[in-house]
Structures are given as structure tokens and as C-alpha cells.
Design a protein around this motif. Structure first.
Motif, PDB file in Angstrom:
ATOM      1  N   PHE A   1      43.140  28.375  81.572  1.00  0.00           N
ATOM      2  CA  PHE A   1      41.837  28.060  80.995  1.00  0.00           C
ATOM      3  C   PHE A   1      40.899  27.869  82.169  1.00  0.00           C
ATOM      4  O   PHE A   1      41.218  27.136  83.103  1.00  0.00           O
ATOM      5  N   GLY A   2      39.781  28.554  82.147  1.00  0.00           N
ATOM      6  CA  GLY A   2      38.846  28.384  83.254  1.00  0.00           C
ATOM      7  C   GLY A   2      37.475  28.930  82.922  1.00  0.00           C
ATOM      8  O   GLY A   2      37.318  29.774  82.041  1.00  0.00           O
ATOM      9  N   VAL A   3      36.489  28.428  83.642  1.00  0.00           N
ATOM     10  CA  VAL A   3      35.097  28.831  83.448  1.00  0.00           C
ATOM     11  C   VAL A   3      34.528  29.285  84.785  1.00  0.00           C
ATOM     12  O   VAL A   3      34.781  28.660  85.821  1.00  0.00           O
TER      13      VAL A   3
ATOM     14  N   GLU B   1      39.056  16.514  88.153  1.00  0.00           N
ATOM     15  CA  GLU B   1      37.902  16.971  87.370  1.00  0.00           C
ATOM     16  C   GLU B   1      38.361  17.605  86.066  1.00  0.00           C
ATOM     17  O   GLU B   1      37.791  17.354  85.006  1.00  0.00           O
ATOM     18  N   ALA B   2      39.397  18.437  86.144  1.00  0.00           N
ATOM     19  CA  ALA B   2      39.928  19.068  84.937  1.00  0.00           C
ATOM     20  C   ALA B   2      40.511  18.016  83.999  1.00  0.00           C
ATOM     21  O   ALA B   2      40.286  18.058  82.784  1.00  0.00           O
ATOM     22  N   ARG B   3      41.247  17.058  84.563  1.00  0.00           N
ATOM     23  CA  ARG B   3      41.837  15.996  83.737  1.00  0.00           C
ATOM     24  C   ARG B   3      40.745  15.246  82.991  1.00  0.00           C
ATOM     25  O   ARG B   3      40.846  14.990  81.788  1.00  0.00           O
ATOM     26  N   GLN B   4      39.663  14.909  83.684  1.00  0.00           N
ATOM     27  CA  GLN B   4      38.552  14.184  83.050  1.00  0.00           C
ATOM     28  C   GLN B   4      37.889  15.026  81.971  1.00  0.00           C
ATOM     29  O   GLN B   4      37.510  14.507  80.915  1.00  0.00           O
TER      30      GLN B   4
ATOM     31  N   LYS C   1      37.771  13.834  78.032  1.00  0.00           N
ATOM     32  CA  LYS C   1      36.523  13.745  77.262  1.00  0.00           C
ATOM     33  C   LYS C   1      36.621  14.536  75.962  1.00  0.00           C
ATOM     34  O   LYS C   1      35.889  14.263  75.012  1.00  0.00           O
ATOM     35  N   SER C   2      37.512  15.504  75.921  1.00  0.00           N
ATOM     36  CA  SER C   2      37.694  16.336  74.731  1.00  0.00           C
ATOM     37  C   SER C   2      38.826  15.836  73.848  1.00  0.00           C
ATOM     38  O   SER C   2      39.249  16.534  72.937  1.00  0.00           O
TER      39      SER C   2
ATOM     40  N   MET D   1      49.179  17.244  79.636  1.00  0.00           N
ATOM     41  CA  MET D   1      48.285  16.626  78.666  1.00  0.00           C
ATOM     42  C   MET D   1      48.517  17.243  77.294  1.00  0.00           C
ATOM     43  O   MET D   1      49.034  18.352  77.180  1.00  0.00           O
ATOM     44  N   GLY D   2      48.119  16.524  76.274  1.00  0.00           N
ATOM     45  CA  GLY D   2      48.275  17.037  74.928  1.00  0.00           C
ATOM     46  C   GLY D   2      47.256  16.452  73.982  1.00  0.00           C
ATOM     47  O   GLY D   2      46.599  15.448  74.279  1.00  0.00           O
ATOM     48  N   LYS D   3      47.131  17.114  72.833  1.00  0.00           N
ATOM     49  CA  LYS D   3      46.206  16.654  71.794  1.00  0.00           C
ATOM     50  C   LYS D   3      46.716  17.109  70.438  1.00  0.00           C
ATOM     51  O   LYS D   3      47.053  18.295  70.269  1.00  0.00           O
TER      52      LYS D   3
END
Length: 199
Positions: A114-116, A153-156, A160-161, A181-183
Motif C-alpha cells: 500500500f503506498g501513495v 508515520e505509516a503506523r500513525q 488514525k484509520s 496491525m489489524g482492523k
């Protein structure tokens, strides 16, 4: 299936149906998300290479990652359902962000990449793309998304999401610290499956 865009105003209990084309009004009209198309392959590969070089300094790490997701791999993935490749676009850039994943296993969707594009960061491209990924996996019956990230930065961004840290892995791949991480995400019928801690 093809996710054309996502309306961030109406993602209270998202419903995504597997149909040939699913178009949802876009809250941010300058950002669209869709499956990879053949004319985007070279742009996707270019952004992928830039992200690999940004995240990994070791030549052997870069070499290992760049063996995958070649233009041939990406071309073959166009129109296939066993590989999930979603692309965020803006009027200026045909590929402003990318997501590589696969079909859910055991109800869990995995974010492989995943990247921008650096030029689009801070313009909600990542948030729109992440919302689209969640809708995509929800539509496939997933109840959770998992991922790894290796910068604070990615973790933050993920926190936030709504993603939570499930583990910290010091000196992991290529001796770089990373977080798993998970959601939990709403499934198509709106239910969220969570483990029952009382049993």
C-alpha cells in the motif's frame, strides 16, 4: 467486479455487492479508485519501484522486492480475481496510489503493498484508497484486514484509520523494525465478527 469510487460521507455501515460494475458517488471528486487497467501497468510498476527504494536502503532488499510485481505480473493480473490490485488516480496522475492484495483467507484480507506517490501525500489519496480496500474486502466476505508497516508515520496513519497494533517485530525483514496491525471491518451484511473473550 470493479470498484470505481467510494463515497466517504456514507461509510457508516458500508455495503459492497459483487456485481460487474459498482460505482458510488465520490466525496472527493478529484480522487478515483479502480482495478488496475492495462494502460496503467507501467505507471504502477514505476510507483512500486519508487516505494521500494524509499522504504528499503539495502540493495539486496530492493532486489528481492523488485523481483515481484513486474510489468508482466501486473499485466497478467488485469481482470483477474485472485489478485487484488486497486489504483487511486487523480486528474494529474494516472497512478497516485496503489494497493496489492489477494483473496481473503479465513475471512482475513491482507494488504501486501500500500503506498501513495510522494506528490499526493496529504491530499486524502491514502484515506480514499484505504476506504476502498476495506469496501473491497468487505464485499468478499472478509471480517478483518491485516498488514505490516515499517515506519512510525505509516503506523500513525493506520492508527488514525482505526487499525490497532497487534505486534512489534524488531529487526524483522531486512533487519528493519515493523508493526503488524489489524482492523475488524463490517461484512456485507453489516455484522462484525469478533472473538468472544468470555469463552
Amino acid at each position: 467486479f470493479r470498484l470505481v469510487s467510494i463515497d466517504r460521507r456514507n461509510v457508516i455501515s458500508p455495503v459492497f455487492q459483487i456485481i460487474p460494475v459498482c460505482a458510488i458517488e465520490l466525496a472527493l471528486p478529484d480522487i478515483s479508485v479502480a482495478n488496475i487497467e492495462p494502460d496503467q501497468v507501467s505507471y504502477v510498476r514505476k510507483l512500486y519501484k519508487e516505494l521500494v527504494h524509499e522504504l528499503y536502503a539495502l540493495p539486496e532488499a530492493r532486489q528481492a522486492f523488485l523481483k515481484h510485481w513486474t510489468e508482466k505480473d501486473l499485466s497478467e493480473a488485469c481482470g483477474k480475481t485472485d489478485k487484488a490490485i486497486l489504483i487511486a488516480s487523480t486528474p494529474e496522475l494516472p497512478v497516485a496510489g496503489l494497493f496489492f492484495g489477494g483473496v481473503p483467507e479465513g475471512g482475513v484480507g491482507t494488504v501486501i503493498w500500500f503506498g501513495v506517490d510522494q506528490r499526493c501525500r496529504g491530499r486524502s489519496v491514502g484515506h480514499v484508497l484505504l476506504d476502498s480496500i476495506e469496501q473491497f474486502y468487505s464485499g468478499l466476505g472478509a471480517h478483518k484486514i491485516k498488514l505490516f508497516c515499517n515506519t512510525s508515520e505509516a503506523r500513525q496513519f493506520y492508527e488514525k484509520s482505526g487499525y490497532t497494533v497487534e505486534g512489534f517485530h524488531p529487526g524483522h525483514w531486512w533487519q528493519i523494525d515493523c508493526w503488524s496491525m489489524g482492523k475488524a471491518i463490517p461484512m456485507v451484511n453489516g455484522d462484525i465478527i469478533r472473538p468472544d473473550n468470555d469463552q
